[in-house]
Each structure stands twice: as structure tokens, then as C-alpha cells.
Design an enzyme around this catalytic site. Structure first.
Site, PDB file in Angstrom:
ATOM      1  N   TYR A 150       0.847  -1.205   0.000  1.00 22.63           N
ATOM      2  CA  TYR A 150       0.000   0.000   0.000  1.00 22.63           C
ATOM      3  C   TYR A 150       0.883   1.257   0.000  1.00 22.63           C
ATOM      4  O   TYR A 150       0.675   2.180  -0.803  1.00 22.63           O
ATOM      5  CB  TYR A 150      -0.911  -0.014   1.237  1.00 22.63           C
ATOM      6  CG  TYR A 150      -1.637   1.281   1.502  1.00 22.63           C
ATOM      7  CD1 TYR A 150      -2.765   1.633   0.761  1.00 22.63           C
ATOM      8  CD2 TYR A 150      -1.212   2.155   2.501  1.00 22.63           C
ATOM      9  CE1 TYR A 150      -3.439   2.828   1.009  1.00 22.63           C
ATOM     10  CE2 TYR A 150      -1.872   3.345   2.759  1.00 22.63           C
ATOM     11  CZ  TYR A 150      -2.986   3.684   2.010  1.00 22.63           C
ATOM     12  OH  TYR A 150      -3.652   4.866   2.254  1.00 22.63           O
ATOM     13  N   LYS A 154       1.356   4.098  -3.035  1.00 18.04           N
ATOM     14  CA  LYS A 154       1.125   5.534  -2.812  1.00 18.04           C
ATOM     15  C   LYS A 154       2.366   6.341  -3.222  1.00 18.04           C
ATOM     16  O   LYS A 154       2.257   7.434  -3.779  1.00 18.04           O
ATOM     17  CB  LYS A 154       0.789   5.796  -1.344  1.00 18.04           C
ATOM     18  CG  LYS A 154      -0.608   5.329  -0.945  1.00 18.04           C
ATOM     19  CD  LYS A 154      -1.658   6.290  -1.470  1.00 18.04           C
ATOM     20  CE  LYS A 154      -3.065   5.815  -1.206  1.00 18.04           C
ATOM     21  NZ  LYS A 154      -4.087   6.623  -1.864  1.00 18.04           N
ATOM     22  N   ARG A 215       0.360   7.623  17.056  1.00 18.41           N
ATOM     23  CA  ARG A 215      -0.276   8.023  15.802  1.00 18.41           C
ATOM     24  C   ARG A 215      -0.698   9.491  15.910  1.00 18.41           C
ATOM     25  O   ARG A 215      -0.703  10.069  16.998  1.00 18.41           O
ATOM     26  CB  ARG A 215      -1.530   7.168  15.508  1.00 18.41           C
ATOM     27  CG  ARG A 215      -1.244   5.701  15.225  1.00 18.41           C
ATOM     28  CD  ARG A 215      -0.573   5.517  13.859  1.00 18.41           C
ATOM     29  NE  ARG A 215      -0.320   4.112  13.540  1.00 18.41           N
ATOM     30  CZ  ARG A 215       0.781   3.441  13.874  1.00 18.41           C
ATOM     31  NH1 ARG A 215       1.747   4.033  14.549  1.00 18.41           N
ATOM     32  NH2 ARG A 215       0.935   2.183  13.508  1.00 18.41           N
TER      33      ARG A 215
HETATM   34  N1  LIG Z   1      -8.588   7.379   6.142  1.00 22.18           N
HETATM   35  C1  LIG Z   1      -7.307   7.586   6.414  1.00 22.18           C
HETATM   36  O1  LIG Z   1      -6.906   7.619   7.586  1.00 22.18           O
HETATM   37  C2  LIG Z   1      -6.321   7.814   5.306  1.00 22.18           C
HETATM   38  C3  LIG Z   1      -4.958   8.044   5.641  1.00 22.18           C
HETATM   39  C4  LIG Z   1      -4.036   8.242   4.616  1.00 22.18           C
HETATM   40  C5  LIG Z   1      -4.450   8.240   3.285  1.00 22.18           C
HETATM   41  N2  LIG Z   1      -5.770   7.994   2.991  1.00 22.18           N
HETATM   42  C6  LIG Z   1      -6.159   7.970   1.579  1.00 22.18           C
HETATM   43  O2  LIG Z   1      -7.289   8.796   1.386  1.00 22.18           O
HETATM   44  C7  LIG Z   1      -8.120   8.244   0.373  1.00 22.18           C
HETATM   45  C8  LIG Z   1      -9.546   8.088   0.876  1.00 22.18           C
HETATM   46  O3  LIG Z   1      -9.534   7.237   2.008  1.00 22.18           O
HETATM   47  P1  LIG Z   1     -10.857   6.811   2.769  1.00 22.18           P
HETATM   48  O4  LIG Z   1     -10.491   6.633   4.188  1.00 22.18           O
HETATM   49  O5  LIG Z   1     -11.971   7.702   2.418  1.00 22.18           O
HETATM   50  O6  LIG Z   1     -11.070   5.365   2.144  1.00 22.18           O
HETATM   51  P2  LIG Z   1     -12.410   4.552   1.820  1.00 22.18           P
HETATM   52  O7  LIG Z   1     -11.958   3.143   1.705  1.00 22.18           O
HETATM   53  O8  LIG Z   1     -13.487   4.890   2.770  1.00 22.18           O
HETATM   54  O9  LIG Z   1     -12.815   5.118   0.390  1.00 22.18           O
HETATM   55  C9  LIG Z   1     -12.197   4.711  -0.797  1.00 22.18           C
HETATM   56  C10 LIG Z   1     -13.276   4.738  -1.866  1.00 22.18           C
HETATM   57  O10 LIG Z   1     -12.682   4.394  -3.118  1.00 22.18           O
HETATM   58  C11 LIG Z   1     -13.557   3.536  -3.809  1.00 22.18           C
HETATM   59  N3  LIG Z   1     -12.732   2.754  -4.742  1.00 22.18           N
HETATM   60  C12 LIG Z   1     -11.754   1.863  -4.453  1.00 22.18           C
HETATM   61  N4  LIG Z   1     -11.212   1.383  -5.574  1.00 22.18           N
HETATM   62  C13 LIG Z   1     -11.841   1.993  -6.610  1.00 22.18           C
HETATM   63  C14 LIG Z   1     -11.730   1.907  -8.020  1.00 22.18           C
HETATM   64  N5  LIG Z   1     -10.861   1.074  -8.600  1.00 22.18           N
HETATM   65  N6  LIG Z   1     -12.526   2.690  -8.779  1.00 22.18           N
HETATM   66  C15 LIG Z   1     -13.430   3.519  -8.216  1.00 22.18           C
HETATM   67  N7  LIG Z   1     -13.601   3.633  -6.871  1.00 22.18           N
HETATM   68  C16 LIG Z   1     -12.802   2.873  -6.088  1.00 22.18           C
HETATM   69  C17 LIG Z   1     -14.225   2.702  -2.730  1.00 22.18           C
HETATM   70  O11 LIG Z   1     -15.463   2.138  -3.128  1.00 22.18           O
HETATM   71  C18 LIG Z   1     -14.398   3.730  -1.617  1.00 22.18           C
HETATM   72  O12 LIG Z   1     -15.659   4.386  -1.712  1.00 22.18           O
HETATM   73  C19 LIG Z   1      -7.475   6.936  -0.063  1.00 22.18           C
HETATM   74  O13 LIG Z   1      -6.702   7.161  -1.212  1.00 22.18           O
HETATM   75  C20 LIG Z   1      -6.583   6.595   1.113  1.00 22.18           C
HETATM   76  O14 LIG Z   1      -5.504   5.776   0.742  1.00 22.18           O
HETATM   77  C21 LIG Z   1      -6.706   7.784   3.966  1.00 22.18           C
END
Ligand SMILES: NC(=O)c1ccc[n+]([C@@H]2O[C@H](COP(=O)([O-])OP(=O)(O)OC[C@H]3O[C@@H](n4cnc5c(N)ncnc54)[C@H](O)[C@@H]3O)[C@@H](O)[C@H]2O)c1
Length: 316
Positions: A150, A154, A215
Site C-alpha cells: 500500500y 502511494k 499516531r
Molecule cells: N482514512 C485515512 O486515515 C487515510 C490516511 C491516509 C491516506 N488515505 C487515503 O485517502 C483516500 C480516501 O480514504 P478513505 O479513508 O476515504 O477510504 P475509503 O476506503 O473509505 O474510500 C475509498 C473509496 O474508493 C472507492 N474505490 C476503491 N477502488 C476503486 C476503483 N478502482 N474505482 C473507483 N472507486 C474505487 C471505494 O469504493 C471507496 O468508496 C485513499 O486514497 C486513502 O488511501 C486515507
């Protein structure tokens, strides 16, 4: 009442039915900074019902599908790219899928931006998973050493963003989020959501390790304000978004006992720490503060209380 500026034009949010995306829809709607909002999501983790009541065009589709992506991108001015396979442990189980979804899907998006001259993108990135085991506070100048597929994906996408910005004149900012928590996170495996779900169900919570791991917990609406501020300021490059405040898991549990009921005696089970998870991380947010006034001012007790109340509402 916030002034309606619609400065961002037509905003496309990939992954917009997920946790951060659905909060961003609410944030953009409240601030009126988008002329139109569209969401592209394949609903593997999110669900379109979170958009009910909002003026959003929903596109059910996959970022790996070229035709869908081209069609969505050509009708946009600004893109916030959140869609991803977001689970570190799943990426260790299935690195090939994580690569295909997160790297190839993102490159697809960049190719469509180049083709249609859509210049502005926020790329959702991550601090801890990219940098690996380094002494915190983490910052943008550290050498990355990802510990999981992962994190590697990124980092690769940050690289493509940098290359497309330099080669094709796109305006791209990669924002490295710390641990985000808040309402609309019921489906998440992240620690705050997982613990609150268990507490609500009267089950024990599990800590992998001794609970001393650090964290940086940032409240989702503060993060969304940061995304919008970064877009409005026109910055590019890489920025850490968190609070800059270190919290151990054991401290988080104490706060959760307060927030979920007077010294709630829920049980805590300690198990061995898991591969791919870093021990300690929190970030230095000076660069984002200086460049676009990033100011995460929701305290952890306040943010946890809002989140807990939202979880309780789901029960009813
Ligand atoms: N939540 C955190 O703490 C956190 C921390 C660091 C980075 N991020 C990044 O922020 C972003 C959003 O995170 P989140 O917590 O909302 O995650 P989440 O899992 O709630 O949302 C991700 C969304 O992407 C959609 N998705 C996945 N693969 C897809 C594809 N191939 N095509 C279309 N849609 C797709 C999923 O259905 C989901 O709705 C992500 O890129 C994640 O890596 C999140």
C-alpha cells in the site's frame, strides 16, 4: 453563511462515496466552493446512499476503466483523487491487486487529465506508510522506505504525479494524510472506527502491540478544509496533513472511555503487533500551515465525541 465562490469549478471526486470523499461532499456543499460536484466510485467499499440529499452527479465506475475515466475527467475542472484500495493488511495479502487498483487506476486518471487539459488535482497520499520506520515527527523531506505494498503504491503515484506535473504542466498537489477519523467511517478498518464499532456492540477492542505506538489523529472536517485550502491556494508538490500531535493507542483508549460513557470499562485485548504496520508516527505540518494556512483545530475529545454521536445515530 459562507460566501458562494464556486472557485473550484466542476469538481470530480474519485472514491467519493468513501469515508473522506463523503465528508468532502458535505464540506464542498456547505462552502459552495464547487460549481458542480461529481463522484466516481465503484462502491467496493463506499455506497452511493451516503450522497442522498446532496446535489451530486454519481458515476458508478472504476478508475481502472479508461472509457469511464476519460468521460468523467473531460467534464471536470478540478479532481480530488481519493479512490484506492485503502487497507494496508489487504495490500500485504494481495499486492498485485493493490498495484493494479492504486497505481494503474491513478495513472489512468493522469493520462485522461493530460488528454483533456484538466490541470488541477489533489492526490490523496499517506505519510506513515510511505516513509516507513523513521523517527517522528515525519516531514516532506524525509527519504521514503515503504513497509507495505500500500505504501509503495502511494509512493509510486506521488512519483507519477510529480512527473505529469513537470512533463505536461499539470498542477498537482499530493497531500499525505495522517490517521483520519470522524463521522461516515462505519465501514473503515482504521483504529477509531474499529474501536467505536466494537464498543457500541459491547465487544472488546484489540490492540496489536503494547499500546505505546504513536499516531496522529486528524478530524475529517479539518482534513477536508485542508484539501479545499490547498486547491484554492494553487500550491503543488507534497504536504503532510495531520495535527502534529502525538497520541499513543493507550491514550486514545483512555479518551474513548471518557467519550463513550463515564469511564466506560470496555475490555482491551493485547495481541502481537502486525507486519507492515509502523511503530510510531506523527507529522510536522509546518509546510502546509505556511503554504495554505492549514489549521486543524478540532481537539481529539471534541472530534471523538462527534464521531461517537454519529455512530450512535447509525444504530437508530
Ligand atoms: N482514512 C485515512 O486515515 C487515510 C490516511 C491516509 C491516506 N488515505 C487515503 O485517502 C483516500 C480516501 O480514504 P478513505 O479513508 O476515504 O477510504 P475509503 O476506503 O473509505 O474510500 C475509498 C473509496 O474508493 C472507492 N474505490 C476503491 N477502488 C476503486 C476503483 N478502482 N474505482 C473507483 N472507486 C474505487 C471505494 O469504493 C471507496 O468508496 C485513499 O486514497 C486513502 O488511501 C486515507
Amino acid at each position: 453563511m459562507p460566501q458562494k465562490t464556486e472557485k473550484l469549478g466542476r469538481v470530480l471526486i474519485t472514491g467519493g462515496t468513501g469515508f473522506i470523499g463523503s465528508n468532502l461532499v458535505r464540506n464542498l456543499t456547505a462552502s459552495g466552493s464547487a460549481a458542480r460536484i461529481a463522484v466516481l466510485d465503484n462502491e467496493v467499499l463506499g455506497n452511493r446512499s451516503v450522497l442522498d440529499g446532496y446535489d451530486v452527479e454519481f458515476i458508478h465506475g472504476d478508475i481502472r476503466d479508461e472509457t469511464t475515466v476519460r468521460d468523467a475527467v473531460k467534464r471536470s475542472d478540478t479532481i480530488v483523487h481519493l479512490a484506492a484500495d485503502t487497507r494496508v493488511m489487504d495490500s500485504i495479502e494481495n499486492p498485485a491487486f493493490n498495484y493494479e487498483n492504486n497505481v494503474l487506476g491513478s495513472v489512468n486518471l493522469l493520462l485522461a487529465m493530460r488528454e483533456f487539459g484538466v490541470a488541477r488535482l489533489v492526490n490523496a497520499s499517506t505519510g506513515g506508510a510511505i516513509l516507513g520506520e523513521v523517527p517522528p515527527p515525519v516531514h516532506e523531506d524525509m527519504v521514503p522506505r515503504p513497509l507495505s505494498p500500500y505504501g509503495a503504491a502511494k509512493l509510486a503515484v506521488e512519483g507519477y504525479c510529480s512527473a505529469f506535473a513537470a512533463s505536461y504542466g499539470l498542477k498537482i498537489v499530493s497531500l499525505r494524510f495522517s490517521n483520519v477519523y470522524g463521522p461516515l467511517s462505519f465501514h473503515k478498518g482504521s483504529v477509531v472506527a474499529a474501536f467505536l464499532r466494537n464498543i457500541m456492540a459491547g465487544k472488546p477492542v484489540t490492540i496489536y502491540g503494547d499500546g505505546s505506538q504513536i499516531r496522529d489523529y486528524v478530524y475529517v472536517n479539518d482534513l477536508c478544509n485542508g484539501i479545499v485550502a490547498a486547491l484554492n491556494s494553487g500550491v503543488d508538490g507534497i504536504y503532510q496533513l495531520g495535527t502534529g500531535i502525538p497520541t499513543t493507542l493507550n491514550e486514545l483508549v483512555v479518551k474513548m472511555r471518557d467519550v463513550t460513557g463515564h469511564n466506560n470499562p470496555f475490555e482491551v485485548i493485547y495481541e502481537d503487533s502486525r507486519k507492515g504496520e509502523i511503530k510510531d508516527t506523527y507529522c510536522n505540518i509546518d509546510k502546509a500551515r505556511d503554504a495554505f494556512g492549514f489549521n486543524p483545530d478540532t481537539s481529539l475529545p471534541e472530534g471523538l465525541t462527534n464521531t461517537w454521536n454519529w455512530f450512535l445515530d447509525q444504530r437508530s
